[in-house]
Motif scaffolding. Structure first.
Motif, short mmCIF file in Angstrom:
data_model
loop_
_atom_site.label_atom_id
_atom_site.label_comp_id
_atom_site.label_asym_id
_atom_site.label_seq_id
_atom_site.Cartn_x
_atom_site.Cartn_y
_atom_site.Cartn_z
N ILE A 68 -1.82 4.42 -0.42
CA ILE A 68 -1.16 5.69 -0.75
C ILE A 68 -0.64 5.67 -2.18
O ILE A 68 -0.76 6.65 -2.92
N CYS A 69 -0.05 4.56 -2.59
CA CYS A 69 0.47 4.45 -3.96
C CYS A 69 -0.66 4.57 -4.99
O CYS A 69 -0.50 5.23 -6.02
N VAL A 70 -1.79 3.93 -4.71
CA VAL A 70 -2.93 4.01 -5.63
C VAL A 70 -3.43 5.44 -5.72
O VAL A 70 -3.71 5.97 -6.82
N THR A 99 4.88 -1.54 -8.07
CA THR A 99 4.97 -1.47 -6.60
C THR A 99 3.66 -1.88 -5.94
O THR A 99 3.66 -2.59 -4.93
N ILE A 100 2.54 -1.44 -6.51
CA ILE A 100 1.22 -1.77 -5.95
C ILE A 100 0.99 -3.27 -5.97
O ILE A 100 0.44 -3.84 -5.01
N GLN A 101 1.40 -3.94 -7.03
CA GLN A 101 1.25 -5.39 -7.12
C GLN A 101 1.98 -6.10 -5.98
O GLN A 101 1.42 -6.99 -5.33
N ILE A 102 3.21 -5.69 -5.74
CA ILE A 102 4.00 -6.33 -4.69
C ILE A 102 3.40 -6.06 -3.31
O ILE A 102 3.29 -6.97 -2.47
N LEU A 103 2.98 -4.82 -3.07
CA LEU A 103 2.38 -4.48 -1.78
C LEU A 103 1.08 -5.23 -1.54
O LEU A 103 0.79 -5.65 -0.41
#
Length: 344
Positions: A68-70, A99-103
């Motif tokens: 979803i973030c992407v 945020t995407i990196q952490i997820l």
């Protein structure tokens, strides 16, 4: 009247929003479907839920959150050339990239832990798999904690991660990326190779053994995805001149890795479903062969009709009819060699 020419060439206005959203949607749907079918199979065979089931269930929402973030980032930032991205959009995009990196780290690690927990449940009596699996569990856990902390605190203050103009200092992001990505690829290959020797030694028909090898080897897809992600992301890490454009393809692979990893982790559990479909097709085909077309017309000129094949008893030969034939059943997916008690 003079016409003011656009100072930017046409290619600057290209956008990859459609391909990015389409790809992450496809990967998300595959992951959701795999988890739903996994739990349905567990209910069908009346097997209790194990730790690997709960882990894959926990990985799913994290992987979906990354997808979803992407997809959201394509609104103003991702998949566009940096020349047409506004400063506020670039700042918001930086926060989303963080945020995407952490997820990605969390979802990928949980999928790996689920696969290893499955190995411990199925191959628990094999010492080398048990010890190796626990070693890899510790390795994955350390990678999860270390990578999350390193990425989360790579800059002081943290806001400098997405706003480079702020005063402060950052770690060597290139080295951080290399260490984390190489460790991810190595762990994927180790997890893939771990059960293959045990599967090869199982005492079962060759066709059945090949099915199991193929199912487990499909985990190699995750290895390929992690390797491709590493190679594609390397360019955007070392050259950030047009990072909003160069990042769209690596981020697609970043979504694909945990989502398709979830699919691969569920495939061994879906064997009862696949076996049921296979047996259903076999019985349907067998039933269809008991009927043949009658190409002869009757004395009244009736059209062609389908009639059951004449029984051999009419010719003085006693053989069982199709309803009496005991079809050879494919070995049940519940019964493995004594080395591996049960897949599910």
């Amino acid at each position: 009247m003079s016409v003011i020419a656009d100072p930017l060439p046409a290619w600057v206005y290209e956008s990859k929003q459609g391909p990015v959203i389409g790809a992450v949607t496809l990967f998300s749907v595959l992951a959701i479907a795999a988890v739903i079918l996994r739990f349905k199979c567990r209910l069908l065979v009346r097997a209790g839920l194990a730790i690997d089931d709960w882990l894959i269930l926990a990985a799913l929402p994290v992987a979906l959150a990354e997808a979803i973030c992407v997809a959201y980032t394509t609104k103003d930032t991702l998949g566009r050339h940096i020349q047409v991205v506004s400063a506020p959009a670039l700042l918001e995009g930086g926060k989303m990239f963080f945020t995407i990196q952490i997820l990605w780290i969390i979802s990928s690690a949980i999928v790996k832990l689920s696969i290893l927990a499955f190995y411990l449940r199925v191959f628990s009596i094999l010492d080398y798999i048990r010890f190796s699996a626990w070693f890899l569990i510790v390795m994955v856990t350390c990678w999860l904690i270390g990578s999350t902390v390193a990425h989360g605190l790579q800059c002081q203050p943290v806001a400098k991660i997405w706003q480079d103009s702020l005063p402060g200092h950052c770690l060597d992001t290139e080295s951080l990326f290399l260490i984390g990505s190489i460790a991810d690829v190595v762990m994927d290959f180790l997890i893939l190779a771990l059960p293959l020797p045990a599967i090869i030694r199982l005492q079962m028909p060759l066709s059945r053994k090949l099915e199991l090898v193929v199912i487990f080897a499909l985990g190699g897809l995750t290895c390929v995805l992690s390797l491709v992600r590493f190679l594609e992301a390397k360019d955007s890490i070392y050259d950030r001149s047009d990072i909003t454009w160069k990042s769209w393809f690596p981020l697609i692979w970043g979504v694909a890795e945990p989502c398709l990893g979830t699919l691969c982790a569920c495939l061994p559990i879906l064997q009862p479903l696949m076996q049921g479909l296979k047996e259903g097709v076999t019985k349907l085909s067998s039933s269809a062969t008991t009927f043949i077309p009658n190409n002869n017309k009757n004395f009244n000129g009736a059209q062609h009709s389908w009639k059951p094949k004449l029984s051999h008893r009419d010719r003085g030969v006693e053989i069982p009819t199709s309803s009496e034939v005991n079809l050879q059943e494919v070995p049940s997916s519940r019964h493995w060699d004594s080395e591996a008690s049960c897949v599910i």
